[in-house]
Design an enzyme around this catalytic site. Sequence first.
Site, PDB file in Angstrom:
ATOM      1  N   GLY A   1       0.807  -1.226   0.000  1.00 53.66           N
ATOM      2  CA  GLY A   1       0.000   0.000   0.000  1.00 53.66           C
ATOM      3  C   GLY A   1       0.832   1.265   0.000  1.00 53.66           C
ATOM      4  O   GLY A   1       0.429   2.294   0.526  1.00 53.66           O
TER       5      GLY A   1
ATOM      6  N   VAL B   1       8.227   2.909   2.716  1.00 51.67           N
ATOM      7  CA  VAL B   1       9.610   3.431   2.790  1.00 51.67           C
ATOM      8  C   VAL B   1       9.613   4.885   3.249  1.00 51.67           C
ATOM      9  O   VAL B   1      10.581   5.390   3.790  1.00 51.67           O
ATOM     10  CB  VAL B   1      10.315   3.259   1.427  1.00 51.67           C
ATOM     11  CG1 VAL B   1       9.810   4.283   0.426  1.00 51.67           C
ATOM     12  CG2 VAL B   1      11.820   3.308   1.555  1.00 51.67           C
TER      13      VAL B   1
ATOM     14  N   ALA C   1       9.995  13.698  -5.149  1.00 49.98           N
ATOM     15  CA  ALA C   1      10.194  14.533  -6.344  1.00 49.98           C
ATOM     16  C   ALA C   1       9.965  13.663  -7.572  1.00 49.98           C
ATOM     17  O   ALA C   1      10.220  12.463  -7.548  1.00 49.98           O
ATOM     18  CB  ALA C   1      11.613  15.101  -6.373  1.00 49.98           C
TER      19      ALA C   1
ATOM     20  N   LYS D   1       8.211  21.682  -9.231  1.00 54.66           N
ATOM     21  CA  LYS D   1       9.638  21.418  -9.458  1.00 54.66           C
ATOM     22  C   LYS D   1       9.947  21.748 -10.907  1.00 54.66           C
ATOM     23  O   LYS D   1       9.436  21.113 -11.820  1.00 54.66           O
ATOM     24  CB  LYS D   1       9.928  19.939  -9.173  1.00 54.66           C
ATOM     25  CG  LYS D   1      11.314  19.479  -9.597  1.00 54.66           C
ATOM     26  CD  LYS D   1      11.420  17.955  -9.531  1.00 54.66           C
ATOM     27  CE  LYS D   1      12.743  17.450 -10.035  1.00 54.66           C
ATOM     28  NZ  LYS D   1      12.784  15.953 -10.080  1.00 54.66           N
TER      29      LYS D   1
HETATM   30  C1  LIG Z   1      16.048   7.284   0.156  1.00 51.11           C
HETATM   31  C2  LIG Z   1      15.063   7.237  -0.966  1.00 51.11           C
HETATM   32  C3  LIG Z   1      14.685   8.422  -1.606  1.00 51.11           C
HETATM   33  C4  LIG Z   1      13.771   8.391  -2.655  1.00 51.11           C
HETATM   34  N1  LIG Z   1      13.426   9.554  -3.325  1.00 51.11           N
HETATM   35  C5  LIG Z   1      12.589   9.489  -4.400  1.00 51.11           C
HETATM   36  C6  LIG Z   1      12.238  10.657  -5.141  1.00 51.11           C
HETATM   37  O1  LIG Z   1      12.636  11.779  -4.826  1.00 51.11           O
HETATM   38  N2  LIG Z   1      11.444  10.509  -6.232  1.00 51.11           N
HETATM   39  C7  LIG Z   1      10.942   9.296  -6.617  1.00 51.11           C
HETATM   40  O2  LIG Z   1      10.242   9.240  -7.615  1.00 51.11           O
HETATM   41  N3  LIG Z   1      11.235   8.167  -5.908  1.00 51.11           N
HETATM   42  C8  LIG Z   1      12.040   8.244  -4.823  1.00 51.11           C
HETATM   43  N4  LIG Z   1      12.323   7.113  -4.119  1.00 51.11           N
HETATM   44  C9  LIG Z   1      11.634   5.864  -4.498  1.00 51.11           C
HETATM   45  C10 LIG Z   1      10.244   5.880  -3.851  1.00 51.11           C
HETATM   46  O3  LIG Z   1      10.368   5.995  -2.466  1.00 51.11           O
HETATM   47  C11 LIG Z   1       9.511   4.590  -4.165  1.00 51.11           C
HETATM   48  O4  LIG Z   1       9.523   4.369  -5.548  1.00 51.11           O
HETATM   49  C12 LIG Z   1       8.065   4.689  -3.740  1.00 51.11           C
HETATM   50  O5  LIG Z   1       7.952   5.095  -2.408  1.00 51.11           O
HETATM   51  C13 LIG Z   1       7.409   3.340  -3.934  1.00 51.11           C
HETATM   52  O6  LIG Z   1       7.689   2.521  -2.894  1.00 51.11           O
HETATM   53  P1  LIG Z   1       6.903   1.116  -2.908  1.00 51.11           P
HETATM   54  O7  LIG Z   1       5.415   1.394  -2.893  1.00 51.11           O
HETATM   55  O8  LIG Z   1       7.447   0.309  -4.022  1.00 51.11           O
HETATM   56  O9  LIG Z   1       7.359   0.436  -1.554  1.00 51.11           O
HETATM   57  P2  LIG Z   1       7.021   0.818  -0.065  1.00 51.11           P
HETATM   58  O10 LIG Z   1       6.733   2.259   0.095  1.00 51.11           O
HETATM   59  O11 LIG Z   1       8.115   0.217   0.762  1.00 51.11           O
HETATM   60  O12 LIG Z   1       5.643   0.035   0.262  1.00 51.11           O
HETATM   61  C14 LIG Z   1       5.647  -1.363   0.465  1.00 51.11           C
HETATM   62  C15 LIG Z   1       4.253  -1.759   0.939  1.00 51.11           C
HETATM   63  O13 LIG Z   1       4.171  -3.187   0.981  1.00 51.11           O
HETATM   64  C16 LIG Z   1       3.502  -3.556   2.172  1.00 51.11           C
HETATM   65  N5  LIG Z   1       3.909  -4.930   2.509  1.00 51.11           N
HETATM   66  C17 LIG Z   1       5.148  -5.434   2.552  1.00 51.11           C
HETATM   67  N6  LIG Z   1       5.102  -6.738   2.923  1.00 51.11           N
HETATM   68  C18 LIG Z   1       3.786  -7.040   3.124  1.00 51.11           C
HETATM   69  C19 LIG Z   1       3.083  -8.207   3.526  1.00 51.11           C
HETATM   70  N7  LIG Z   1       3.719  -9.363   3.818  1.00 51.11           N
HETATM   71  N8  LIG Z   1       1.726  -8.167   3.638  1.00 51.11           N
HETATM   72  C20 LIG Z   1       1.063  -7.017   3.347  1.00 51.11           C
HETATM   73  N9  LIG Z   1       1.669  -5.861   2.951  1.00 51.11           N
HETATM   74  C21 LIG Z   1       3.016  -5.895   2.852  1.00 51.11           C
HETATM   75  C22 LIG Z   1       3.942  -2.520   3.190  1.00 51.11           C
HETATM   76  O14 LIG Z   1       3.061  -2.472   4.276  1.00 51.11           O
HETATM   77  C23 LIG Z   1       3.884  -1.240   2.315  1.00 51.11           C
HETATM   78  O15 LIG Z   1       2.547  -0.783   2.314  1.00 51.11           O
HETATM   79  C24 LIG Z   1      13.216   7.140  -3.047  1.00 51.11           C
HETATM   80  C25 LIG Z   1      13.567   5.966  -2.397  1.00 51.11           C
HETATM   81  C26 LIG Z   1      14.493   5.996  -1.367  1.00 51.11           C
HETATM   82  C27 LIG Z   1      14.856   4.714  -0.687  1.00 51.11           C
HETATM   83  N1  LIG Z   2      10.903  12.727 -19.489  1.00 50.10           N
HETATM   84  C1  LIG Z   2      11.482  13.956 -19.034  1.00 50.10           C
HETATM   85  C2  LIG Z   2      12.751  13.639 -18.257  1.00 50.10           C
HETATM   86  C3  LIG Z   2      13.402  14.882 -17.816  1.00 50.10           C
HETATM   87  C4  LIG Z   2      13.673  15.949 -18.587  1.00 50.10           C
HETATM   88  N2  LIG Z   2      14.265  16.926 -17.808  1.00 50.10           N
HETATM   89  C5  LIG Z   2      14.343  16.488 -16.579  1.00 50.10           C
HETATM   90  C6  LIG Z   2      14.803  17.127 -15.450  1.00 50.10           C
HETATM   91  C7  LIG Z   2      14.721  16.441 -14.279  1.00 50.10           C
HETATM   92 CL1  LIG Z   2      15.218  17.276 -12.863  1.00 50.10          CL
HETATM   93  C8  LIG Z   2      14.234  15.151 -14.200  1.00 50.10           C
HETATM   94  C9  LIG Z   2      13.763  14.517 -15.344  1.00 50.10           C
HETATM   95  C10 LIG Z   2      13.816  15.196 -16.526  1.00 50.10           C
HETATM   96  C11 LIG Z   2      10.462  14.662 -18.160  1.00 50.10           C
HETATM   97  O1  LIG Z   2       9.889  14.026 -17.300  1.00 50.10           O
HETATM   98  O2  LIG Z   2      10.311  15.873 -18.316  1.00 50.10           O
END
Ligand SMILES: Cc1cc2nc3c(=O)[nH]c(=O)nc-3n(C[C@H](O)[C@H](O)[C@H](O)COP(=O)(O)OP(=O)(O)OC[C@H]3O[C@@H](n4cnc5c(N)ncnc54)[C@H](O)[C@@H]3O)c2cc1C
Ligand SMILES: N[C@H](Cc1c[nH]c2cc(Cl)ccc12)C(=O)O
Length: 513
Positions: free
Chosen positions: A10, A42, A47, A75
């Site tokens: 979720g 997580v 962004a 952004k």
């Molecule tokens: C440090 C960091 C910074 C990031 N910054 C960015 C950013 O700026 N921009 C961006 O686009 N992405 C970023 N990301 C990636 C982004 O956080 C993830 O792509 C996004 O949060 C998706 O996470 P998820 O839903 O895949 O996993 P999670 O958020 O980890 O969710 C997992 C889910 O699975 C459930 N689950 C797990 N096991 C079970 C089970 N056995 N039974 C039932 N439920 C379960 C949990 O309860 C939870 O709801 C970042 C990631 C990290 C680590």
């Molecule tokens: N598909 C493009 C990817 C892209 C183009 N400029 C930027 C700048 C930053 Cl900060 C991240 C991604 C991209 C888009 O999404 O515009």
Amino acid sequence: MVDNVVIVGGGTAGWMTATYLNATFGDQVTVSLVESPNLPTVGVGEATFSTVRHFFHYIGLREHEWMPHCSAAYKLAIRFQNWGGENEHFYHPFERPRHVDGCTLADWWLKVGSEAFDRESFVLAALCEARRSPNRAGGALFDRNLHDGGDLPRREVMNGADTQFPYAYHFDATLLAHFLADLGMRRGVHRVLDDVERVVQDETGAIDHLVTKQHGDIYGDLFIDCTGFRGLLINQTLGARFESFQDVLPNDRAVALRVPVDGESQGIAPYTTATAMDAGWAWTIPLYDRIGTGYVYSSEFTTPEQAESDLRAHVGPAADEVEANHIRMRVGRNERFWMRNCVAIGLSGGFVEPLESTGIFFIQYGIEQLVRHFPGPDRSPALRDNYNRLMAGCFDGVREFLVLHYRAARREDTPYWKAINELPLPPGMADRMELWKSRLPDSGSVIADYHGFEPYSYAVMLLGLGQRPRYPHPALRGLDSAAARAEFERVRAEAEQLVNTLPSQYEYLAGMR
Ligand SMILES: Cc1cc2nc3c(=O)[nH]c(=O)nc-3n(C[C@H](O)[C@H](O)[C@H](O)COP(=O)(O)OP(=O)(O)OC[C@H]3O[C@@H](n4cnc5c(N)ncnc54)[C@H](O)[C@@H]3O)c2cc1C
Ligand SMILES: N[C@H](Cc1c[nH]c2cc(Cl)ccc12)C(=O)O
């Protein structure tokens, strides 16, 4: 046919998938989502790409309907701080370079440029410096030649789009997941709040059903693994091999802080900042009422305690009372994202450090391609195989683009930055980097697989980090530079006019509430 999709997880991935499939199939396909009340998401991921607007349009959401609920802001770019040298910065904007006589302003800048490439070639750099909103009061986009956000066709998908929209978003990922959950449940997504304790396979190895702690067995035709780094279905159950990227991208940890800020008095910067640090880099993501900040680092070169201390020093006193969130990152991708009747979307499928905000982009691409390859009555393996090919190419392309950030930075002032320059390069990258010493990247010299970034992003990073080709494009020798100089002047004049007429980002966002 697939009539019953079961999503486990979720977080952002789970609820983006649920709402998108619900918008696609309506009551033709049952969409259920199981999420644990005990296992946290997580909690970061704030962004985005500009193309995320296609996701919101596809599920029928306009900005004013979701942004105020997610502490969202705009952004325009990523500001790279101290990558090329102390106190130096440049922007990677959502703005394609203009063309003069068939050559980009990036090529012309090599011949006649007199200031920093980003400031001289992109209007968005000036809007960032002045903390401007990209929208005028009332919602009109500053560039009337682009979609105003209202007329995108509902079925628009990101890699079918030819428009470079000029902004993306910052938002609280947890609030967004909750907002999408409420929306999804109101539209018919069936949510089960429970832990999946066991995954039962049938005699062919496909997933037959899930055993939950309190809601019995859950059956489905197609299972989507959105369980995050755990990969409960795709890795733990089906045994998908995980291909680590750490040989070329060594950062494997992060420490994050949520720092309250007063947007009214301090202003809200319309860009993500990526600041180079001794053993990695720190992100600063301004939301409407706080900043999200964190330090992405390699555990080979510093400790969680030191990283947290360095991050707090970087943020200053505003971080003193804030609790830190330490995160282990699994960097790389599954060899296969789709195995048997299970598709991994989100961190369960793969992840690279958020240097270019690619996590949610990967989720959206994975969902869009799942709909494009959605199984039919024949359950053709060709759909699954092509899906896996596209997803693998997308991750590998982003891997190369991120490696370029480190190799072009050429910093050598700490053991970490020295080591970075001695790491191997992804396959084929050395040849491409050699090519870029003579000619700026173009569609014929960057990785061909769709990975979200266009050649101009590569040029922005190379020129921003001081890696100019040895000479301007020879074709410019026969051209008069007057038209290019005039275009650079037009950029300057338009930027000045926009800075003087657009509202501040705080002013515009406050008016949205
Ligand atoms: C440090 C960091 C910074 C990031 N910054 C960015 C950013 O700026 N921009 C961006 O686009 N992405 C970023 N990301 C990636 C982004 O956080 C993830 O792509 C996004 O949060 C998706 O996470 P998820 O839903 O895949 O996993 P999670 O958020 O980890 O969710 C997992 C889910 O699975 C459930 N689950 C797990 N096991 C079970 C089970 N056995 N039974 C039932 N439920 C379960 C949990 O309860 C939870 O709801 C970042 C990631 C990290 C680590
Ligand atoms: N598909 C493009 C990817 C892209 C183009 N400029 C930027 C700048 C930053 Cl900060 C991240 C991604 C991209 C888009 O999404 O515009």
